[in-house]
Design an enzyme around this catalytic site. Sequence first.
Site, PDB file in Angstrom:
ATOM      1  N   CYS A  86     -75.402 -37.350 -21.569  1.00 32.32           N
ATOM      2  CA  CYS A  86     -76.957 -38.013 -21.937  1.00 32.32           C
ATOM      3  C   CYS A  86     -77.303 -39.201 -21.126  1.00 32.32           C
ATOM      4  CB  CYS A  86     -77.394 -38.060 -23.469  1.00 32.32           C
ATOM      5  SG  CYS A  86     -78.881 -38.116 -23.855  1.00 32.32           S
ATOM      6  N   HIS A 201     -74.981 -33.134 -25.974  1.00 33.06           N
ATOM      7  CA  HIS A 201     -74.221 -33.674 -26.716  1.00 33.06           C
ATOM      8  C   HIS A 201     -72.928 -32.996 -27.210  1.00 33.06           C
ATOM      9  CE1 HIS A 201     -76.159 -37.820 -26.528  1.00 33.06           C
ATOM     10  NE2 HIS A 201     -77.275 -37.073 -26.820  1.00 33.06           N
ATOM     11  N   GLU A 203     -70.351 -33.916 -28.199  1.00 30.52           N
ATOM     12  CA  GLU A 203     -69.426 -34.684 -29.257  1.00 30.52           C
ATOM     13  C   GLU A 203     -70.089 -34.404 -30.513  1.00 30.52           C
ATOM     14  OE1 GLU A 203     -71.206 -35.950 -27.179  1.00 30.52           O
ATOM     15  OE2 GLU A 203     -72.515 -37.582 -28.090  1.00 30.52           O
TER      16      GLU A 203
END
Lengths: 229, 91
Positions: A86, A201, A203
């Site tokens: 990002c 993302h 994560e």
Amino acid sequence: MIVLVQFPGTTCDRETLAALEDLRPGRVRLHWHQDCDLPPQTELVVLPGGFSYGDYLRAGALAARSPAMQAVAAHARRGGWVLGICNGFQVLTEAGLLPGALVRNRDRQFICDTVGLDVAGGPAAMMAALASGPPLRLPIAHREGCYVAAPAVLEQLLGDQRILLRYRDAGQAGAGNPNGSMQAIAGVCSANRRVLGLMPHPERAFAGWHGNGDGKRWLQALVQAIDSL
Amino acid sequence: MLVRIEVFSRPDLLDAQSKAVLHAVRLLGHQGIQGLRVGRLIELELAVADRAEAEALVAELVQTLLVHPVTEDWRLVWPGDEAGWSTPGHP
């Protein structure tokens, strides 16, 4: 060792650290943006998401000129692995480590959603690992995620299989392409396939309580690709 | 020496902000507006001897940080270049 760089305004460092620690217990280090030298034994540098320097001037522009990024650029020149998520992806384009640029979303809104993605290129070992299993679904959360590049650059990215991820089903009148990215690009990599940047993302789709393990699949494929060399 | 750098999105790229503002202006009922571009204005106070030195310094700054080579165009504006150039806060 995995090095996670923190800039003022980085917001995704904690969850990115948790995910990386899960993959490489005890082998992740935080690195402050003003520190020049990366630790020896650095295999992978990760630039997490957020709003470094408040997105002043352009998203990622000021972080890209920080002392830490000089070291990251040197690491990349030596053939080291770098991952930008990002805002980290924005920093990598601003630093010239990845081609193209990320500009304001087509509809000018901040988009927070989970989107389908196709693996379209990247390191061969990652592509092989991700080929089996259902298509990825990953969270996105950004305002400057519209990928743009000169036509010749796009052609090169396509021809060399350097488009890591594409928004899925982006063909029909832009449906599925949330931010208007050229070629529905959600992530790209460098010519040597060691510098990777993506808007989604991984994560945030990692832990069991996230309810989606696709980010773990993607990050595991990356770590396996690093290990396989 | 006070100079300004005007930065605009490149015309071949979708400039969503300008499009949205133009749309809003038209919604207000204003006619006769063919185009509208929103850009960024950077004012620099330079301690340099002459215009040549200023130009060289600005070119360097633009290249290293201030302007994105993929997405933006720029031009250097000298004080007095344009009639009606107002400088609030500066004499």
